[in-house]
Design a protein around this motif. Structure first.
Motif, short mmCIF file in Angstrom:
data_model
loop_
_atom_site.label_atom_id
_atom_site.label_comp_id
_atom_site.label_asym_id
_atom_site.label_seq_id
_atom_site.Cartn_x
_atom_site.Cartn_y
_atom_site.Cartn_z
N MET A 441 -15.82 21.97 63.03
CA MET A 441 -14.50 21.40 63.27
C MET A 441 -13.79 21.08 61.96
N LEU A 442 -14.57 20.64 60.97
CA LEU A 442 -14.00 20.32 59.66
C LEU A 442 -13.42 21.56 59.00
N CYS A 443 -14.12 22.68 59.10
CA CYS A 443 -13.62 23.94 58.53
C CYS A 443 -12.32 24.36 59.21
N GLY A 444 -12.28 24.24 60.55
CA GLY A 444 -11.05 24.58 61.27
C GLY A 444 -9.90 23.69 60.89
N SER A 445 -10.17 22.40 60.67
CA SER A 445 -9.12 21.46 60.29
C SER A 445 -8.58 21.76 58.90
N VAL A 446 -9.47 22.15 57.98
CA VAL A 446 -9.02 22.53 56.64
C VAL A 446 -8.13 23.77 56.71
N LEU A 447 -8.53 24.74 57.52
CA LEU A 447 -7.69 25.93 57.68
C LEU A 447 -6.33 25.56 58.26
N LEU A 448 -6.31 24.62 59.20
CA LEU A 448 -5.04 24.17 59.77
C LEU A 448 -4.17 23.52 58.71
N LEU A 449 -4.76 22.71 57.86
CA LEU A 449 -4.01 22.07 56.78
C LEU A 449 -3.43 23.11 55.82
N VAL A 450 -4.23 24.10 55.46
CA VAL A 450 -3.76 25.16 54.56
C VAL A 450 -2.62 25.94 55.21
N ALA A 451 -2.78 26.27 56.50
CA ALA A 451 -1.73 27.01 57.20
C ALA A 451 -0.44 26.20 57.30
N SER A 452 -0.53 24.89 57.32
CA SER A 452 0.66 24.04 57.40
C SER A 452 1.31 23.86 56.03
N LEU A 453 0.50 23.70 55.00
CA LEU A 453 1.04 23.47 53.66
C LEU A 453 1.67 24.73 53.08
N THR A 454 1.11 25.89 53.39
CA THR A 454 1.59 27.14 52.78
C THR A 454 2.74 27.78 53.53
N ASP A 455 3.07 27.27 54.71
CA ASP A 455 4.16 27.84 55.50
C ASP A 455 5.48 27.18 55.09
N ARG A 456 6.19 27.82 54.18
CA ARG A 456 7.44 27.24 53.68
C ARG A 456 8.53 27.22 54.73
N SER A 457 8.42 28.06 55.74
CA SER A 457 9.46 28.11 56.77
C SER A 457 9.56 26.81 57.54
N LEU A 458 8.47 26.03 57.57
CA LEU A 458 8.49 24.78 58.33
C LEU A 458 9.48 23.78 57.76
N SER A 459 9.70 23.83 56.44
CA SER A 459 10.63 22.89 55.82
C SER A 459 12.09 23.29 56.04
N THR A 460 12.31 24.47 56.59
CA THR A 460 13.69 24.94 56.81
C THR A 460 14.06 24.96 58.28
N LEU A 461 13.19 24.46 59.16
CA LEU A 461 13.50 24.45 60.59
C LEU A 461 14.66 23.49 60.85
N THR A 462 15.72 24.00 61.42
CA THR A 462 16.89 23.19 61.73
C THR A 462 17.42 23.58 63.09
N PRO A 463 18.16 22.70 63.76
CA PRO A 463 18.77 23.05 65.03
C PRO A 463 19.71 24.23 64.89
N ARG A 464 19.65 25.14 65.85
CA ARG A 464 20.57 26.28 65.85
C ARG A 464 21.96 25.83 66.24
N ASP A 465 22.94 26.54 65.73
CA ASP A 465 24.33 26.27 66.14
C ASP A 465 24.56 27.00 67.45
N THR A 466 24.29 26.31 68.54
CA THR A 466 24.34 26.96 69.84
C THR A 466 25.76 27.32 70.25
N ARG A 467 26.74 26.62 69.73
CA ARG A 467 28.12 26.99 70.08
C ARG A 467 28.47 28.34 69.48
N ASP A 468 28.03 28.57 68.22
CA ASP A 468 28.27 29.87 67.60
C ASP A 468 27.52 30.95 68.34
N THR A 469 26.26 30.64 68.77
CA THR A 469 25.48 31.62 69.51
C THR A 469 26.17 31.98 70.81
N ARG A 470 26.69 30.95 71.49
CA ARG A 470 27.36 31.20 72.78
C ARG A 470 28.63 32.01 72.57
#
Length: 478
Positions: A441-470
């Motif tokens: 479980m510890l190994c899996g948790s470390v992999l989860l931490l690495v996958a979270s820290l290295t994913d730069r896209s997570l820091s750019t998640l923002t609400p979509r402009d749904t009015r523009d989409t519509r």
């Protein structure tokens, strides 16, 4: 393209406010979404009396659990795709209706085989509501132009966690009142309530004339073969079952080859392959729930066999796990903060797994309670963060099928956890086995931490402009 949903009016009793989430949808969304976790958890206390009733050993009654997992893991993305194509109302009503039929079948089942068939039907029937809820959330964001679904997503997550916690207790009460068949019969009134709420409150789907997307049955069959073969191997891994992963790999290659050729695929592998952040979310879901389920199953076994607690006492020891998970989800749910939740959840999970290495047969009860409380924190953070990430990352037109795949990876984690528990507890759940499981479980948790820290896209998640989409969608139609 997301099906257009007809509405009956503006901000009156006959229709939702034009700039606010239609709160009439919340009751059918939440009630339908809890059908799966409540059936997943209630069965835990019914396995022994069912085995006695049919003279079946645990090796046979365990299929009551596995059958629902298999059906749900396949059914969630398949039915989710149909929700994307035809709208949530039809699939929601059909799925919850199937739950009622499965409940009746289980209540009247003359054999264990019939009971397993009822669980398969329950798996498919309960697969419709969660993808439908995610699609409704997206359509409401487009209707109102206010893409802030944190409260709704939190309600779905907290409801599922709450029901999973009280499921065994509810199952015990029902069995005490009317025998083990009551855990199936209870689905009849639940399904009836969903049908009434769904028929009265879910919007009807309106499609442009001539818009008839393909269903891609061969793609769905190949996907099912890939997943079922893999899950059957994970349920009972062994060298003598080598053909199952081979079959899964061959079916996967055939599935990808087909999906690349057809104009309207079941899973658009081109888009999915280009959406690396979404793939990373699926991986994090698998890693997070592998550890979560490994702890839930393995630690519970150890409490009874390694620590020598009674079943009821072991259940009480797990209460802090559930309480902290619910508290964290409720307190943090309205803030998306996906990256922070994943990182903090991973770090706390690492801490909890490390603490298990210090636990032994002589550990004080308060130590076990504290360990459970710590492990509940990541459960409240990681699942909610992945759900929010998927909502932001998935293609809007395929939000329901993407949500179904998220549930599939959760169940793959559950099966991987079961395989790990079986490997580390080959004869009985002793303390050395628990420590080996903690390292896993510890190994899996470390992999989860690495996958979270290295994913730069997570820091750019923002609400979509749904009015523009519509607006863009309307312009394209014109």
């Amino acid at each position: 393209m997301i099906p257009r949903l007809s509405r009956r009016g503006p901000a009156t009793a006959a229709g939702p406010a034009p700039d606010a989430f239609d709160r009439r949808l919340i009751a059918p969304m939440v009630l339908g979404s809890v059908l799966n976790p409540i059936n997943s958890s209630m069965i835990a206390v019914a396995l022994v009396p069912i085995g006695i009733a049919f003279g079946a050993p645990p090796s046979q009654t365990v299929w009551l659990v596995s059958a629902l997992y298999l059906a749900t893991a396949v059914g969630q993305p398949v039915i989710g795709r149909l929700v994307d194509m035809y709208g949530p109302r039809r699939l929601y009503l059909a799925g919850t209706g199937l739950v009622g039929v499965a409940g009746l079948l289980g209540a009247l089942a003359p054999t264990l085989g019939t009971l397993i068939a009822a669980r398969v039907l329950l798996g498919f029937g309960t697969s419709a509501a969660y993808p439908a809820a995610m699609q409704l959330t997206r359509s409401e964001a487009e209707r109102t132009g206010q893409d802030s679904p944190a409260g709704v997503l939190t309600a779905l997550a907290v409801a599922a966690q709450t029901v999973a916690v009280v499921g065994p207790t509810l199952g015990g009460i029902l069995i005490g009142l009317d025998g083990w068949r009551a855990v199936f019969t209870v689905n009849v009134p639940l399904a009836a309530a969903c049908l009434v709420l769904g028929a009265r409150r879910l919007p009807r789907t309106r499609r442009p004339a001539g818009d008839r997307p393909g269903v891609d049955p061969p793609g769905m069959v190949l996907f099912a073969v890939t997943l079922i073969a893999l899950m059957l191997f994970l349920m009972n891994p062994g060298a003598e079952r080598w053909y199952l992963p081979v079959l899964s790999a061959v079916a996967a290659v055939a599935f990808v080859a087909r999906e690349l050729r057809v104009p309207d695929p079941f899973v658009d592998v081109r888009v999915l392959g280009g959406n690396l952040p979404l793939i990373a979310t699926y991986l994090r879901q698998f890693l997070g729930y592998t550890t979560s389920y490994a702890y839930l199953y393995g630690f519970t076994l150890w409490l009874e066999e390694g620590r020598g607690l009674t079943t009821s006492t072991a259940g009480l020891v797990l209460l802090p796990l559930s309480a902290s998970a619910l508290a964290v989800s409720t307190l943090t749910g309205r803030r998306e903060a996906v990256r922070s939740k994943l990182v903090v959840g991973s770090l706390v999970q690492i801490t909890g797994c490390a603490a298990l290495l210090l636990v032994g047969s002589g550990s004080a009860l308060w130590v076990l309670l504290l360990t459970g409380a710590v492990m509940g924190v990541p459960q409240g953070l990681i699942g909610l963060a992945n759900q929010t990430a998927l909502y932001r990352q998935a293609e809007p037109a395929r939000i329901a099928s993407a949500a179904g795949l998220l549930r599939t990876f959760m169940y793959l984690g559950a099966l991987a956890a079961s395989a790990a528990d079986a490997a580390f507890f080959p004869r009985r759940a002793d303390t050395p086995g628990l420590h080996d499981l903690a390292v896993f479980m510890l190994c899996g948790s470390v992999l989860l931490l690495v996958a979270s820290l290295t994913d730069r896209s997570l820091s750019t998640l923002t609400p979509r402009d749904t009015r523009d989409t519509r607006t863009t969608r309307t312009t394209r139609k014109v």
